[in-house]
Design a protein around this motif. Structure first.
Motif, mmCIF file in Angstrom:
data_model
loop_
_atom_site.group_PDB
_atom_site.id
_atom_site.type_symbol
_atom_site.label_atom_id
_atom_site.label_comp_id
_atom_site.label_asym_id
_atom_site.label_seq_id
_atom_site.Cartn_x
_atom_site.Cartn_y
_atom_site.Cartn_z
ATOM 1 N N ALA A 124 35.568 115.795 14.432
ATOM 2 C CA ALA A 124 35.447 116.373 15.761
ATOM 3 C C ALA A 124 35.576 115.319 16.841
ATOM 4 O O ALA A 124 34.930 114.279 16.772
ATOM 5 C CB ALA A 124 34.103 117.070 15.892
ATOM 6 N N ALA A 125 36.404 115.615 17.814
ATOM 7 C CA ALA A 125 36.464 114.770 18.997
ATOM 8 C C ALA A 125 35.165 114.939 19.785
ATOM 9 O O ALA A 125 34.659 113.998 20.382
ATOM 10 C CB ALA A 125 37.668 115.137 19.858
ATOM 11 N N HIS A 126 34.646 116.167 19.758
ATOM 12 C CA HIS A 126 33.401 116.489 20.460
ATOM 13 C C HIS A 126 32.520 117.290 19.508
ATOM 14 O O HIS A 126 32.864 118.432 19.167
ATOM 15 C CB HIS A 126 33.686 117.304 21.717
ATOM 16 N N PRO A 127 31.401 116.724 19.065
ATOM 17 C CA PRO A 127 30.548 117.442 18.112
ATOM 18 C C PRO A 127 30.124 118.836 18.579
ATOM 19 O O PRO A 127 30.042 119.754 17.765
ATOM 20 C CB PRO A 127 29.339 116.518 17.945
ATOM 21 N N TRP A 128 29.883 119.007 19.854
ATOM 22 C CA TRP A 128 29.457 120.327 20.330
ATOM 23 C C TRP A 128 30.518 121.385 20.040
ATOM 24 O O TRP A 128 30.179 122.526 19.725
ATOM 25 C CB TRP A 128 29.085 120.302 21.810
ATOM 26 N N GLU A 129 31.789 121.018 20.124
ATOM 27 C CA GLU A 129 32.851 121.976 19.819
ATOM 28 C C GLU A 129 32.840 122.337 18.340
ATOM 29 O O GLU A 129 33.015 123.505 17.972
ATOM 30 C CB GLU A 129 34.219 121.408 20.199
ATOM 31 N N ALA A 130 32.621 121.338 17.497
ATOM 32 C CA ALA A 130 32.568 121.584 16.056
ATOM 33 C C ALA A 130 31.392 122.499 15.714
ATOM 34 O O ALA A 130 31.511 123.394 14.863
ATOM 35 C CB ALA A 130 32.455 120.270 15.292
ATOM 36 N N ILE A 131 30.273 122.299 16.369
ATOM 37 C CA ILE A 131 29.090 123.133 16.134
ATOM 38 C C ILE A 131 29.371 124.580 16.525
ATOM 39 O O ILE A 131 29.118 125.514 15.757
ATOM 40 C CB ILE A 131 27.871 122.570 16.901
ATOM 41 N N CYS A 132 29.920 124.772 17.710
ATOM 42 C CA CYS A 132 30.220 126.130 18.184
ATOM 43 C C CYS A 132 31.275 126.800 17.303
ATOM 44 O O CYS A 132 31.137 127.979 16.959
ATOM 45 C CB CYS A 132 30.681 126.094 19.644
ATOM 46 N N ASP A 133 32.314 126.057 16.935
ATOM 47 C CA ASP A 133 33.367 126.612 16.076
ATOM 48 C C ASP A 133 32.808 127.014 14.710
ATOM 49 O O ASP A 133 33.092 128.103 14.215
ATOM 50 C CB ASP A 133 34.507 125.602 15.883
ATOM 51 N N TYR A 134 32.023 126.123 14.122
ATOM 52 C CA TYR A 134 31.453 126.417 12.801
ATOM 53 C C TYR A 134 30.569 127.657 12.872
ATOM 54 O O TYR A 134 30.645 128.540 12.009
ATOM 55 C CB TYR A 134 30.661 125.223 12.278
ATOM 56 N N ALA A 135 29.720 127.725 13.887
ATOM 57 C CA ALA A 135 28.814 128.874 14.028
ATOM 58 C C ALA A 135 29.600 130.176 14.109
ATOM 59 O O ALA A 135 29.231 131.173 13.471
ATOM 60 C CB ALA A 135 27.929 128.700 15.258
ATOM 61 N N GLY A 136 30.692 130.179 14.850
ATOM 62 C CA GLY A 136 31.503 131.381 14.970
ATOM 63 C C GLY A 136 32.240 131.717 13.692
ATOM 64 O O GLY A 136 32.251 132.875 13.252
ATOM 65 N N GLN A 137 32.842 130.721 13.072
ATOM 66 C CA GLN A 137 33.627 130.948 11.851
ATOM 67 C C GLN A 137 32.766 131.440 10.683
ATOM 68 O O GLN A 137 33.223 132.211 9.847
ATOM 69 C CB GLN A 137 34.360 129.675 11.447
ATOM 70 N N HIS A 138 31.530 130.966 10.626
ATOM 71 C CA HIS A 138 30.655 131.319 9.504
ATOM 72 C C HIS A 138 29.619 132.386 9.875
ATOM 73 O O HIS A 138 28.683 132.628 9.117
ATOM 74 C CB HIS A 138 29.978 130.061 8.949
ATOM 75 N N ARG A 139 29.791 132.972 11.039
ATOM 76 C CA ARG A 139 28.930 134.050 11.517
ATOM 77 C C ARG A 139 27.450 133.671 11.471
ATOM 78 O O ARG A 139 26.594 134.457 11.041
ATOM 79 C CB ARG A 139 29.202 135.340 10.747
#
Length: 144
Positions: free
Chosen positions: A91-106
């Motif tokens: 991740a270039a920005h950890p917050w983006e990875a956190i938000c993306d993961y949360a959405g992808q994995h419901r």
């Protein structure tokens, strides 16, 4: 109430306290715990000239560190009898990875530590928690 709880870990001193909250909530709700640790991208370009470590070594070190972080969470979850899934993410920005993961994995809750940085310290060292709060549609429990 919650079925999938995301616990992002950066291995900081604030992590163990937040992990206790995540494990307790997962136990109370019968939820599955997900944990992620973000790996920095290699700074290709002008900055890479200043990087003393070759790209492959840098990336391997990032993977090793992130894997150790999620392994510690997985071990704590196993001891608590809580199912846990772990991932390391670039991740270039950890917050983006956190938000993306949360959405992808419901995931329906994010439990994360706050370092309590303010002012110049927050500006220089960064703080992912306010960014997650501002950009993610998933409820966030911030543990200080």
């Amino acid at each position: 109430m919650f079925t999938r709880i995301l616990f992002p870990t950066d291995g900081s001193d604030a992590t163990p306290k937040a992990l206790r909250y995540a494990l307790d909530l997962a136990r109370l709700c019968g939820a599955e715990l997900h944990t992620i640790s973000a790996k920095e991208l290699f700074p290709y370009g002008a900055v890479s000239d200043l990087q003393p470590t070759p790209p492959q070594e840098f990336l391997q070190a990032q993977e090793r560190t992130a894997s150790e972080r999620v392994k510690a969470v997985m071990e704590a979850a196993q001891e608590a009898g809580i199912p846990c899934r772990a991932s390391t993410v670039e991740a270039a920005h950890p917050w983006e990875a956190i938000c993306d993961y949360a959405g992808q994995h419901r995931c329906d809750l994010i439990v994360m530590a706050s370092h309590g940085r303010h002012g110049l310290a927050a500006l220089l060292r960064g703080s992912e928690t306010p960014r997650v709060l501002g950009h993610c549609g998933v409820p966030v429990l911030v543990v200080r």
